[in-house]
Design an enzyme around this catalytic site. Structure first.
Site, PDB file in Angstrom:
ATOM      1  N   ARG A  11     -11.948  12.251   8.171  1.00  0.00           N
ATOM      2  CA  ARG A  11     -11.472  12.377   6.800  1.00  0.00           C
ATOM      3  C   ARG A  11     -12.536  11.943   5.785  1.00  0.00           C
ATOM      4  O   ARG A  11     -12.787  12.636   4.796  1.00  0.00           O
ATOM      5  CB  ARG A  11     -10.206  11.540   6.598  1.00  0.00           C
ATOM      6  CG  ARG A  11      -8.984  11.993   7.369  1.00  0.00           C
ATOM      7  CD  ARG A  11      -8.594  13.427   7.106  1.00  0.00           C
ATOM      8  NE  ARG A  11      -8.453  13.722   5.690  1.00  0.00           N
ATOM      9  CZ  ARG A  11      -8.453  14.948   5.172  1.00  0.00           C
ATOM     10  NH1 ARG A  11      -8.633  16.000   5.965  1.00  0.00           N
ATOM     11  NH2 ARG A  11      -8.296  15.149   3.874  1.00  0.00           N
ATOM     12  N   SER A 153     -13.677  -1.274   1.529  1.00  0.00           N
ATOM     13  CA  SER A 153     -12.576  -0.359   1.832  1.00  0.00           C
ATOM     14  C   SER A 153     -12.119   0.336   0.562  1.00  0.00           C
ATOM     15  O   SER A 153     -12.469  -0.070  -0.554  1.00  0.00           O
ATOM     16  CB  SER A 153     -11.398  -1.128   2.441  1.00  0.00           C
ATOM     17  OG  SER A 153     -10.795  -1.964   1.456  1.00  0.00           O
ATOM     18  N   CYS A 154     -11.313   1.372   0.724  1.00  0.00           N
ATOM     19  CA  CYS A 154     -10.786   2.074  -0.451  1.00  0.00           C
ATOM     20  C   CYS A 154      -9.941   1.138  -1.304  1.00  0.00           C
ATOM     21  O   CYS A 154     -10.012   1.175  -2.540  1.00  0.00           O
ATOM     22  CB  CYS A 154      -9.969   3.284  -0.015  1.00  0.00           C
ATOM     23  SG  CYS A 154      -8.566   2.897   1.062  1.00  0.00           S
ATOM     24  N   ARG A 199       3.112   0.805  14.863  1.00  0.00           N
ATOM     25  CA  ARG A 199       2.425   2.090  14.799  1.00  0.00           C
ATOM     26  C   ARG A 199       2.740   2.993  15.994  1.00  0.00           C
ATOM     27  O   ARG A 199       2.152   4.060  16.138  1.00  0.00           O
ATOM     28  CB  ARG A 199       0.918   1.881  14.644  1.00  0.00           C
ATOM     29  CG  ARG A 199       0.531   1.724  13.184  1.00  0.00           C
ATOM     30  CD  ARG A 199      -0.946   1.593  12.993  1.00  0.00           C
ATOM     31  NE  ARG A 199      -1.367   0.196  13.052  1.00  0.00           N
ATOM     32  CZ  ARG A 199      -2.581  -0.233  12.734  1.00  0.00           C
ATOM     33  NH1 ARG A 199      -3.497   0.635  12.339  1.00  0.00           N
ATOM     34  NH2 ARG A 199      -2.883  -1.510  12.811  1.00  0.00           N
ATOM     35  N   THR A 212      -3.460  -6.176   7.108  1.00  0.00           N
ATOM     36  CA  THR A 212      -4.534  -5.897   6.154  1.00  0.00           C
ATOM     37  C   THR A 212      -5.379  -7.147   5.956  1.00  0.00           C
ATOM     38  O   THR A 212      -4.855  -8.266   5.959  1.00  0.00           O
ATOM     39  CB  THR A 212      -3.982  -5.423   4.799  1.00  0.00           C
ATOM     40  OG1 THR A 212      -5.078  -5.211   3.891  1.00  0.00           O
ATOM     41  CG2 THR A 212      -3.029  -6.433   4.178  1.00  0.00           C
ATOM     42  N   ARG A 235       2.461   1.410   5.129  1.00  0.00           N
ATOM     43  CA  ARG A 235       2.114   2.831   5.144  1.00  0.00           C
ATOM     44  C   ARG A 235       3.375   3.639   4.832  1.00  0.00           C
ATOM     45  O   ARG A 235       4.455   3.336   5.352  1.00  0.00           O
ATOM     46  CB  ARG A 235       1.562   3.241   6.507  1.00  0.00           C
ATOM     47  CG  ARG A 235       0.334   2.435   6.961  1.00  0.00           C
ATOM     48  CD  ARG A 235      -0.960   3.070   6.545  1.00  0.00           C
ATOM     49  NE  ARG A 235      -2.103   2.297   7.034  1.00  0.00           N
ATOM     50  CZ  ARG A 235      -2.660   2.463   8.235  1.00  0.00           C
ATOM     51  NH1 ARG A 235      -2.174   3.376   9.075  1.00  0.00           N
ATOM     52  NH2 ARG A 235      -3.704   1.734   8.601  1.00  0.00           N
ATOM     53  N   ASN A 317      -7.369   7.420  -1.875  1.00  0.00           N
ATOM     54  CA  ASN A 317      -8.040   6.588  -0.882  1.00  0.00           C
ATOM     55  C   ASN A 317      -9.109   7.340  -0.094  1.00  0.00           C
ATOM     56  O   ASN A 317      -9.931   6.716   0.578  1.00  0.00           O
ATOM     57  CB  ASN A 317      -7.026   5.966   0.086  1.00  0.00           C
ATOM     58  CG  ASN A 317      -5.966   6.935   0.550  1.00  0.00           C
ATOM     59  OD1 ASN A 317      -4.973   7.142  -0.150  1.00  0.00           O
ATOM     60  ND2 ASN A 317      -6.156   7.526   1.712  1.00  0.00           N
TER      61      ASN A 317
END
Length: 338
Positions: A11, A153-154, A199, A212, A235, A317
């Protein structure tokens, strides 16, 4: 002309390439090679067509294991061992390390030993790299001798400029953060095994809490903020654009108007092109393909008891972060030449 290679064409890797051609920086940066284990046909197809960002504005062709974009020929490599990559022969200035798995200095130095002059990691890294950069806030710390750098990070790129502005104007005493992040490709389409039990669950059916290290990322950029922030992340079932709910306690008494004013001024001044401000009634998809690191939603600013401030920040992001990779790499070269 800076000669770069992309290692890992997922991505972020694909967003970097497309952002280069859309940003006007192609006259400064040339992508010479892409190292990706996927089949060349899939690499070409996913460059041309993208569910999130639409069709690429340039026609992409595969000829003799090269990606052709106009007059540009980009060599496609399939080498799993970074130490064996032909960076010396290709005279690579910077490797965009975008695999998401090469995150420490020792691993990145395989690129240096292979002949690359510098490495920019598209991910938070271990503390032993030469620097972690949030462009616009601390890129002036880059030095000629820096060879391995992280672009953070974003979410760090999204939140740090805002914290920096608030701290300089009002003083930040402490803060709490909730990141509301789009689903990522480390999640499952339907329930399947994963080391993180949350997840294992279908990404499109739940809001999923994940770990995080954003608070620690803030400390790395703004060391005087050590132990002042904590963060959680969830998420959500969208494919792109992230929101950050930021609450801070300030040293000075403020109101909504004064907070929004300093952030809007920063967006139009020092952080122009990096920080944005809006008072329109927008939703997450309106920020898809936005090249800025962070956009403050002024309609959602709240102040309690004069010093507790809540803000809503938006960021693409993928696209915003890819544009900062380009900016940081140019800053690395400028530092090396100074």
């Amino acid at each position: 002309m800076i000669r770069v290679a992309i290692n890992g064409y997922g991505r972020i890797g694909r967003s970097i390439l497309r952002a280069l051609y859309e940003s006007g920086k192609r006259q400064q940066i040339q992508i010479v090679a892409i190292n990706e284990l996927a089949k060349p046909e899939a690499i070409i197809h996913l460059t041309q067509y993208d569910t999130t960002h639409g069709r690429f504005q340039h026609k992409v062709k595969l000829v003799d294991n090269h990606m052709l974009i106009g007059d540009d020929a980009i060599k496609i490599l399939h080498e799993p061992d970074a130490a064996k990559l032909p960076w010396r022969e290709m005279d690579i200035d910077i490797v965009y390390e975008a695999t998401g798995v090469i995150l420490d200095r020792q691993s990145c130095e395989a690129h240096i030993h292979a002949g690359a002059k510098q490495v920019l990691i598209s991910h938070p890294s271990s503390a032993d790299v030469d620097g972690t950069i949030v462009y616009g806030v601390n890129h002036d710390l880059l030095r000629a001798e820096h060879t391995v750098v992280s672009n953070a990070s974003c979410t760090t790129n999204c939140i740090v400029p805002v914290i920096d502005v608030l701290d300089k104007h009002f003083g930040v005493k402490s803060g709490a953060i909730t990141t509301i992040h789009s689903a990522m490709n480390d999640q499952q389409v339907i329930d399947a095994y994963h080391d993180d039990l949350r997840r294992t669950r279908a990404a499109g059916q739940s809001i999923i809490p994940v770990d995080t290290k954003l608070a620690r990322g803030i400390e790395r950029i703004l060391p005087h903020m050590k132990d002042k922030f904590e963060a959680i992340s969830v998420r959500v079932p969208t494919i792109n654009v992230t929101a950050i709910d930021l609450s801070v306690t300030l040293a000075k008494t403020v109101d909504i108007a004064s907070v929004n004013q300093v952030l809007e001024l920063a967006a139009n001044g020092r952080f122009n092109g990096i920080l944005g401000y809006t008072d329109e009634p927008l939703v997450s998809c309106d920020f898809n393909h936005d090249p800025r690191s962070s956009i403050v939603d002024g309609t959602q600013t709240r102040v309690s008891a004069g010093q507790l401030v809540k803000l809503l920040l938006w960021c693409d992001n993928e696209w915003g972060f890819a544009n900062r990779m380009l900016d940081t790499s140019l800053a690395m070269i400028a530092a090396k030449q100074s």
